[in-house]
Design a protein around this motif. Sequence first.
Motif, PDB file in Angstrom:
ATOM      1  N   LEU A  37       0.846  -1.200   0.000  1.00  0.00           N
ATOM      2  CA  LEU A  37       0.000   0.000   0.000  1.00  0.00           C
ATOM      3  C   LEU A  37       0.879   1.246   0.000  1.00  0.00           C
ATOM      4  O   LEU A  37       1.790   1.359   0.825  1.00  0.00           O
ATOM      5  CB  LEU A  37      -0.884   0.007   1.257  1.00  0.00           C
ATOM      6  CG  LEU A  37      -1.737   1.257   1.482  1.00  0.00           C
ATOM      7  CD1 LEU A  37      -2.847   1.366   0.431  1.00  0.00           C
ATOM      8  CD2 LEU A  37      -2.346   1.253   2.877  1.00  0.00           C
ATOM      9  N   CYS A  59      -0.844  -1.725   8.647  1.00  0.00           N
ATOM     10  CA  CYS A  59      -0.207  -2.520   7.578  1.00  0.00           C
ATOM     11  C   CYS A  59       0.902  -3.378   8.190  1.00  0.00           C
ATOM     12  O   CYS A  59       0.979  -4.589   7.938  1.00  0.00           O
ATOM     13  CB  CYS A  59       0.424  -1.601   6.526  1.00  0.00           C
ATOM     14  SG  CYS A  59      -0.739  -0.906   5.369  1.00  0.00           S
ATOM     15  N   SER A  66       4.054  -1.223   3.360  1.00  0.00           N
ATOM     16  CA  SER A  66       3.485   0.109   3.145  1.00  0.00           C
ATOM     17  C   SER A  66       4.584   1.119   2.911  1.00  0.00           C
ATOM     18  O   SER A  66       5.721   0.940   3.368  1.00  0.00           O
ATOM     19  CB  SER A  66       2.617   0.531   4.328  1.00  0.00           C
ATOM     20  OG  SER A  66       3.432   0.749   5.447  1.00  0.00           O
ATOM     21  N   GLY A  95      -2.112  -1.034  -3.762  1.00  0.00           N
ATOM     22  CA  GLY A  95      -3.109  -0.030  -3.404  1.00  0.00           C
ATOM     23  C   GLY A  95      -2.477   1.346  -3.333  1.00  0.00           C
ATOM     24  O   GLY A  95      -1.350   1.495  -2.839  1.00  0.00           O
ATOM     25  N   LYS A 119      -6.088  -0.316  -8.422  1.00  0.00           N
ATOM     26  CA  LYS A 119      -5.269  -0.011  -7.241  1.00  0.00           C
ATOM     27  C   LYS A 119      -5.971   1.013  -6.349  1.00  0.00           C
ATOM     28  O   LYS A 119      -5.398   1.509  -5.385  1.00  0.00           O
ATOM     29  CB  LYS A 119      -3.911   0.546  -7.692  1.00  0.00           C
ATOM     30  CG  LYS A 119      -3.036  -0.476  -8.422  1.00  0.00           C
ATOM     31  CD  LYS A 119      -1.607   0.022  -8.578  1.00  0.00           C
ATOM     32  CE  LYS A 119      -0.752  -1.046  -9.257  1.00  0.00           C
ATOM     33  NZ  LYS A 119       0.672  -0.698  -9.254  1.00  0.00           N
ATOM     34  N   VAL A 121      -7.769   1.682  -3.669  1.00  0.00           N
ATOM     35  CA  VAL A 121      -8.243   1.042  -2.429  1.00  0.00           C
ATOM     36  C   VAL A 121      -9.204   1.918  -1.619  1.00  0.00           C
ATOM     37  O   VAL A 121      -9.824   1.442  -0.667  1.00  0.00           O
ATOM     38  CB  VAL A 121      -7.065   0.593  -1.533  1.00  0.00           C
ATOM     39  CG1 VAL A 121      -6.438  -0.678  -2.069  1.00  0.00           C
ATOM     40  CG2 VAL A 121      -6.032   1.693  -1.386  1.00  0.00           C
ATOM     41  N   THR A 297      -6.848  -3.558   0.291  1.00  0.00           N
ATOM     42  CA  THR A 297      -5.482  -3.702  -0.231  1.00  0.00           C
ATOM     43  C   THR A 297      -5.216  -5.163  -0.600  1.00  0.00           C
ATOM     44  O   THR A 297      -4.658  -5.464  -1.665  1.00  0.00           O
ATOM     45  CB  THR A 297      -4.459  -3.194   0.819  1.00  0.00           C
ATOM     46  OG1 THR A 297      -4.778  -1.839   1.135  1.00  0.00           O
ATOM     47  CG2 THR A 297      -3.030  -3.289   0.298  1.00  0.00           C
TER      48      THR A 297
END
Length: 318
Positions: A37, A59, A66, A95, A119, A121, A297
Motif C-alpha cells: 500500500l 499494515c 506500506s 493499493g 489499485k 483502495v 489492499t
Amino acid sequence: MSVGPKILDGILIAAEIKAEVGVEVRELAAQGIIPGLAVILVGHVPASEIYVRSKVKTCGELGIYSEMLTPPETITTEQMLSLVEGLNARDDIDGILIQLPLPKHVDTRRLLEAVMPNKDVDGFHPLNAGRLLSGQPGLAPCTPAGIMQILRRSEISVVGKNAVVVGRSDIVGKPTAVMLLNTSATVTVCHHLTKNLPRYTREADLLVVAIGQPGFITADMVKPGATLIDVGINRITDAARVEELFPGDAARAATFAKRGSVVVGDFHPSAFAISGAYTPVPGGVGALTIAMLMANTVMAAKLRRGLETGPLVAAMVG
Ligand code: NDP
C-alpha cells in the motif's frame, strides 16, 4: 426487565476483520506475494498525519508492505499526477491512497481519476463508483463498507427496512445509500437542504448520519428502537458543551481534562438511549475504516493477479 440498547462495538468487529485479513496476507506470503500500500500525504495536516500513521502501523501489524510519500504543500497537480503514475506502474504496489483533503491548488478530482482503478483502495475512482452502483463486486469506499460489515456481523438485517442516510458526500453518504439499496433496504437520502429533516429521520428503522455536526440528531428525531449508525467525528474543545452533551459522564470529563478535547459523533447521547442498537463515538464506525482499507489492499493484490478473492468482497457491494 427492560433491555437497554445494544452497543455495536466497532473495535471488536474491526479486530475480527483484521484477523481475517491477516490470514489472507499469510496465505499470499506463502505464494511469495506481499500486498503493498502506498499512501500519499501532502504537507502537514495534523489530523491526516494521525490517520496515515495508524494506516501504516496497521499494515505493519498485518504483514502488508506500506510506503508513505510526503510531498510538500507546494506540490503541483502535474507533479502529483506523475507520482501517481509512478505508483500505478509499480508491481510491488497494490493499493494507492491519496490522503484527503489536498491543498486547494491541487485538482483532487483529476488525481483521484488518475489512480489505476484496480489499485484504488479508497474506492473513489468513477469506475469503481459505477461498479458499486450497478452492484458488481469491486473496490468500494472503506467507511461505507465498514458500516455494512457492522450491520452484517451484528446480524441486523436491512432487507425491506426504512433506511435513512443523512449526508450525501461521495465518500460516505452516497456510497452508503447505494450499499443499503443493493441490500434491499428502502433508502432515503437527506442533506442540508432537506425540508423537515425529523419527518424522515423519525421513520427510519436504520438511521445513518454523516454530517459532521456534533450531537445534532436528538432523541425526538429518532424512532424508538431504531438502529443508529453514527459516522460523525467531531472534536469538541468547549467544556460547557461537553458537560451539556454528557452530563455527569466521568470518563468523558477525565478525557477532556487530559486532552483538552473530546470526540463526539453526530448523534446526541439522548438518541442512543432510546435506540435498539447504536455505534458509539469513538469506538464505532471509525474503527472499521482502517480495517476495510486493509481488506481492500489485499483484495486489490488478489484481483490484479487474477486470484480468487475472499468473502469480504461480496460484502462490500452491500
Ligand atoms: P462532508 O462535509 O463531505 O458532507 C457532509 C454532508 O452532510 C453533506 O452532504 C451535507 O449536505 C450534510 N449536512 C451537513 N449539515 C447538515 C444538516 N444540518 N442537516 C442535514 N445534512 C447536513 O462530510 P463527510 O461525508 O466527509 O463526513 C461527515 C462526517 O463523517 C464528518 O464528521 C467526518 O469527520 C466523518 N467521517 C468519519 C469517517 C469514519 O471513519 N468514521 C470517515 C469519513 C468521514 P449538503 O450536501 O447539502 O451540503
